[in-house]
Write a protein that holds these residues in place. Sequence first.
Motif, short mmCIF file in Angstrom:
data_model
loop_
_atom_site.label_atom_id
_atom_site.label_comp_id
_atom_site.label_asym_id
_atom_site.label_seq_id
_atom_site.Cartn_x
_atom_site.Cartn_y
_atom_site.Cartn_z
N LEU A 161 1.02 -1.09 -0.09
CA LEU A 161 0.05 0.09 0.08
C LEU A 161 0.88 1.38 -0.18
CD1 LEU A 161 -3.21 0.06 0.10
CD2 LEU A 161 -2.80 0.73 2.65
N VAL A 162 1.68 1.15 0.87
CA VAL A 162 2.85 2.36 0.84
C VAL A 162 3.49 2.67 -0.38
CG1 VAL A 162 5.06 3.29 2.04
CG2 VAL A 162 3.21 1.97 3.26
N ASP A 163 3.90 1.60 -1.00
CA ASP A 163 4.68 1.35 -2.40
C ASP A 163 3.41 2.00 -3.57
OD1 ASP A 163 6.71 0.58 -1.29
OD2 ASP A 163 6.56 -1.20 -2.01
N GLY A 164 2.14 2.27 -3.24
CA GLY A 164 1.28 2.85 -4.03
C GLY A 164 0.61 1.73 -4.89
N LEU A 165 0.61 0.51 -4.49
CA LEU A 165 -0.28 -0.46 -5.32
C LEU A 165 -1.70 -0.33 -4.99
CD1 LEU A 165 2.74 -1.45 -5.56
CD2 LEU A 165 1.82 -3.70 -5.58
N THR A 166 -2.46 -0.49 -6.01
CA THR A 166 -3.86 -0.77 -5.78
C THR A 166 -4.24 -1.92 -5.35
OG1 THR A 166 -4.38 -1.81 -8.18
CG2 THR A 166 -4.25 0.78 -8.21
N ASN A 167 -5.62 -2.26 -4.95
CA ASN A 167 -5.96 -3.58 -4.35
C ASN A 167 -5.77 -4.66 -5.55
OD1 ASN A 167 -6.95 -1.97 -2.27
ND2 ASN A 167 -9.07 -2.66 -2.37
N PHE A 168 -5.95 -4.28 -6.59
CA PHE A 168 -5.98 -5.15 -7.98
C PHE A 168 -4.35 -5.81 -7.81
CE2 PHE A 168 -4.75 -6.21 -12.12
CZ PHE A 168 -5.68 -7.41 -12.50
N GLN A 169 -3.55 -4.58 -7.78
CA GLN A 169 -2.13 -5.02 -8.07
C GLN A 169 -1.71 -5.74 -7.00
OE1 GLN A 169 -1.08 -0.94 -8.56
NE2 GLN A 169 -0.33 -1.28 -10.59
N ILE A 170 -2.42 -5.46 -5.58
CA ILE A 170 -1.76 -6.09 -4.26
C ILE A 170 -2.32 -7.84 -4.62
CG2 ILE A 170 -2.23 -6.60 -1.80
CD1 ILE A 170 -2.44 -3.46 -1.90
N SER A 171 -3.55 -7.81 -4.76
CA SER A 171 -4.07 -9.10 -5.01
C SER A 171 -3.11 -9.95 -6.11
CB SER A 171 -5.53 -9.10 -5.56
OG SER A 171 -5.52 -8.70 -6.90
N ALA A 172 -2.87 -9.29 -7.10
CA ALA A 172 -2.00 -10.26 -8.04
C ALA A 172 -0.56 -10.58 -7.74
CB ALA A 172 -1.87 -9.06 -9.43
N ARG A 173 0.12 -9.50 -6.92
CA ARG A 173 1.33 -9.82 -6.36
C ARG A 173 1.38 -10.76 -5.36
NH1 ARG A 173 5.57 -6.10 -5.30
NH2 ARG A 173 5.00 -5.03 -7.07
N LEU A 174 0.35 -10.92 -4.40
CA LEU A 174 0.30 -11.84 -3.40
C LEU A 174 -0.55 -13.31 -3.88
CD1 LEU A 174 -0.29 -9.56 -0.28
CD2 LEU A 174 1.99 -10.32 -1.15
N GLY A 175 -1.06 -13.23 -4.85
CA GLY A 175 -1.82 -14.22 -5.11
C GLY A 175 -3.16 -14.38 -4.45
N LEU A 176 -3.85 -13.48 -4.06
CA LEU A 176 -5.03 -13.18 -3.42
C LEU A 176 -6.21 -12.79 -4.33
CD1 LEU A 176 -3.61 -11.81 -0.12
CD2 LEU A 176 -4.03 -13.98 -0.55
N SER A 177 -7.49 -13.19 -3.79
CA SER A 177 -8.41 -12.18 -4.37
C SER A 177 -8.56 -10.93 -4.17
CB SER A 177 -9.72 -12.98 -4.42
OG SER A 177 -10.28 -12.67 -3.00
N GLU A 178 -9.27 -10.18 -4.85
CA GLU A 178 -9.54 -8.65 -4.49
C GLU A 178 -10.22 -8.50 -3.19
OE1 GLU A 178 -9.83 -5.01 -6.92
OE2 GLU A 178 -9.87 -6.63 -8.66
N ASN A 179 -11.08 -9.63 -2.96
CA ASN A 179 -12.11 -9.33 -1.81
C ASN A 179 -11.27 -9.82 -0.41
OD1 ASN A 179 -14.54 -8.53 -3.12
ND2 ASN A 179 -14.98 -10.72 -3.35
N THR A 180 -10.46 -10.55 -0.75
CA THR A 180 -9.66 -10.92 0.27
C THR A 180 -8.46 -9.89 1.01
OG1 THR A 180 -9.54 -13.40 -0.23
CG2 THR A 180 -7.81 -12.50 1.17
N VAL A 181 -8.16 -9.11 -0.07
CA VAL A 181 -7.23 -7.77 0.05
C VAL A 181 -8.05 -6.78 0.62
CG1 VAL A 181 -6.12 -6.01 -0.99
CG2 VAL A 181 -5.68 -8.04 -2.01
N LYS A 182 -9.33 -6.69 0.32
CA LYS A 182 -10.36 -5.91 1.17
C LYS A 182 -10.66 -6.16 2.57
CE LYS A 182 -12.73 -4.43 -3.06
NZ LYS A 182 -13.90 -4.40 -3.99
N TYR A 183 -10.90 -7.56 2.62
CA TYR A 183 -10.83 -7.97 4.03
C TYR A 183 -9.73 -7.50 5.01
CZ TYR A 183 -10.80 -11.31 8.01
OH TYR A 183 -10.80 -11.98 9.15
N TYR A 184 -8.42 -7.80 4.29
CA TYR A 184 -7.27 -7.56 5.24
C TYR A 184 -7.09 -6.23 5.45
CZ TYR A 184 -4.80 -12.06 5.04
OH TYR A 184 -4.67 -13.32 5.08
N LEU A 185 -7.39 -5.28 4.40
CA LEU A 185 -7.45 -3.71 4.68
C LEU A 185 -8.35 -3.21 5.76
CD1 LEU A 185 -7.05 -2.48 1.04
CD2 LEU A 185 -5.17 -2.58 2.63
N LYS A 186 -9.49 -3.91 5.78
CA LYS A 186 -10.58 -3.59 6.70
C LYS A 186 -10.01 -3.79 8.14
CE LYS A 186 -15.41 -4.33 8.26
NZ LYS A 186 -16.59 -5.21 7.82
N ALA A 187 -9.36 -5.03 8.35
CA ALA A 187 -8.84 -5.40 9.52
C ALA A 187 -7.68 -4.36 10.01
CB ALA A 187 -8.28 -7.14 9.43
#
Length: 209
Positions: A161-187
């Motif tokens: 996030l600090v590096d400026g990646l979007t939710n989609f880019q984070i999901s692609a980088r870590l092999g997660l779904s976008e919904n999972t990334v949103k769940y982590y961000l909420k936490a």
Amino acid sequence: MDKTAASDLPQVFVADRQLIVCQGIGSLVGQIDEVRLAEFATDTKSLDKMLRQATGRAILILGVRLSDGDLTVVLEQLRKAHPEVMVVVVADETEFAFIRTAIKAGANSVCLMSQILTSLPKILGKLVEGHSIVPTDILRKLTSENADVLTRREHEILALLVDGLTNFQISARLGLSENTVKYYLKAIYQKLDVNSRGGAIAKYVAGNY
């Protein structure tokens, strides 16, 4: 002290994103008889190269950030590549989250920047003897805390996030779904007590979480 005896002393390396900080700490280390000052590094690549070339016992004095990563990343790499190196993390009192992370990751000691003149010589003396040491005031604060701590995955996501990646880019980088990334961000937002990406980034960069 003769050259042979000096060469037997543990080498102390210093790593921080700011060279001037390395030089300041290095000038203090240079006055301590039990160790000998080695090299400085400002990024993970030069730190790794430096430690690979080390001879004998090595102690690393590490700031909370290098130019290409914070100590969460650096300590993980160190434990894999250089498990024999003893690590002292130097941090400000406002960066207590990094202090907590350092101790959980296996740092041998922590030194507050405000106490470095008196504490660092004592800490290095103990490490030379083979003892890890965490100052009692830091231990007290650690044991009195019951706040939620970010998980390793949350650290990874926040760093991206600090590096400026979007939710989609984070999901692609870590092999997660976008919904999972949103769940982590909420936490993450809940743990940091913020309600926006900007607020989370600001707290993370300040080490204030």
